[in-house]
Design a protein around this motif. Sequence first.
Motif, PDB file in Angstrom:
ATOM      1  N   ASP A 187       0.855  -1.187   0.000  1.00 26.43           N
ATOM      2  CA  ASP A 187       0.000   0.000   0.000  1.00 26.43           C
ATOM      3  C   ASP A 187       0.890   1.236   0.000  1.00 26.43           C
ATOM      4  O   ASP A 187       1.450   1.611   1.031  1.00 26.43           O
ATOM      5  CB  ASP A 187      -0.895  -0.034   1.245  1.00 26.43           C
ATOM      6  N   ASN A 233       0.545  -0.833  -4.818  1.00 33.17           N
ATOM      7  CA  ASN A 233      -0.815  -0.366  -5.095  1.00 33.17           C
ATOM      8  C   ASN A 233      -1.003   1.085  -4.639  1.00 33.17           C
ATOM      9  O   ASN A 233      -0.268   1.582  -3.791  1.00 33.17           O
ATOM     10  CB  ASN A 233      -1.819  -1.279  -4.379  1.00 33.17           C
ATOM     11  N   LYS A 234      -2.006   1.728  -5.214  1.00 31.01           N
ATOM     12  CA  LYS A 234      -2.416   3.098  -4.863  1.00 31.01           C
ATOM     13  C   LYS A 234      -1.345   4.131  -5.215  1.00 31.01           C
ATOM     14  O   LYS A 234      -1.213   5.147  -4.532  1.00 31.01           O
ATOM     15  CB  LYS A 234      -2.794   3.190  -3.382  1.00 31.01           C
ATOM     16  N   GLN A 280       0.106   4.350  -0.250  1.00 33.14           N
ATOM     17  CA  GLN A 280      -0.464   5.459   0.517  1.00 33.14           C
ATOM     18  C   GLN A 280      -0.157   5.327   2.013  1.00 33.14           C
ATOM     19  O   GLN A 280       0.085   6.313   2.695  1.00 33.14           O
ATOM     20  CB  GLN A 280      -1.980   5.507   0.288  1.00 33.14           C
ATOM     21  N   SER A 320      -2.833   0.986  -9.745  1.00 31.07           N
ATOM     22  CA  SER A 320      -3.628   2.105  -9.252  1.00 31.07           C
ATOM     23  C   SER A 320      -4.894   1.614  -8.580  1.00 31.07           C
ATOM     24  O   SER A 320      -5.553   0.694  -9.069  1.00 31.07           O
ATOM     25  CB  SER A 320      -3.993   3.026 -10.422  1.00 31.07           C
ATOM     26  N   ALA A 321      -5.227   2.250  -7.471  1.00 31.36           N
ATOM     27  CA  ALA A 321      -6.447   1.888  -6.754  1.00 31.36           C
ATOM     28  C   ALA A 321      -7.693   2.195  -7.567  1.00 31.36           C
ATOM     29  O   ALA A 321      -8.751   1.614  -7.343  1.00 31.36           O
ATOM     30  CB  ALA A 321      -6.509   2.639  -5.419  1.00 31.36           C
ATOM     31  N   ASN A 322      -7.576   3.099  -8.534  1.00 32.26           N
ATOM     32  CA  ASN A 322      -8.743   3.547  -9.295  1.00 32.26           C
ATOM     33  C   ASN A 322      -8.836   2.942 -10.687  1.00 32.26           C
ATOM     34  O   ASN A 322      -9.664   3.352 -11.487  1.00 32.26           O
ATOM     35  CB  ASN A 322      -8.729   5.081  -9.424  1.00 32.26           C
ATOM     36  N   LYS A 331      -2.276   7.726  -5.497  1.00 35.52           N
ATOM     37  CA  LYS A 331      -2.588   8.499  -4.285  1.00 35.52           C
ATOM     38  C   LYS A 331      -1.372   9.205  -3.691  1.00 35.52           C
ATOM     39  O   LYS A 331      -1.497   9.927  -2.699  1.00 35.52           O
ATOM     40  CB  LYS A 331      -3.173   7.566  -3.210  1.00 35.52           C
TER      41      LYS A 331
END
Length: 200
Positions: free
Chosen positions: A126, A154-155, A128, A184-186, A158
């Motif tokens: 993570d 990931n992320k 972030q 990417s989280a999105n 952010k």
Amino acid sequence: MKVIILGGFLGAGKTSVLLQLAKHVVAQDPGNPNRIAIIENEIGDIGVDDQTLGGSGGYQVQSLFSGCVCCTLAVELVAGLQQMRDEINPDFAVIEPSGVADPGDLKKKILDYVKGVEVSVIEIVDAQRWPRVVRAMGQLLPNQIGAANLILVNKVDKVAETDVAAIDEQLRGYNETAPIRHISANAQLGTGVLDMIAGA
């Protein structure tokens, strides 16, 4: 049977990656009911992720409750994998252990006791929350990251690019050889990343 262990601390995005991987694998051979089996380790009385996965179709879900699959439930997990191999023999068995599990130790147990399987570890980081993870879980990181065959950060959407570069450098301190990929989280995982996970 290829066994994939999805490692990572709580909130890193393991379940999201698992669902996308499962759908990707099933889509490669939609007529095969035994393409992928999912083994979850939920700590607590109710497996929320199990409820999410249970309605997805195309793959099996076996939830293991109370404890950690790499220690207190190791015998149950190994027996379950042996039975799964003998009775179902899916192409892939994906294990989502608890966030504090030692994936390297889990991999060793599987290879020692379940014959005729390949095992790989995919570690999800993570970006972030990385500084907090290092502060709170720093003593677990050498084993968590060091065991990985592939690392997914990931992320990355952010945080700043400079932060991602710093995370990559820290990860290399734990694991010098595993490929690192940013996700990417999105966004949905691309076919290339999903193929890397399946083939790691």
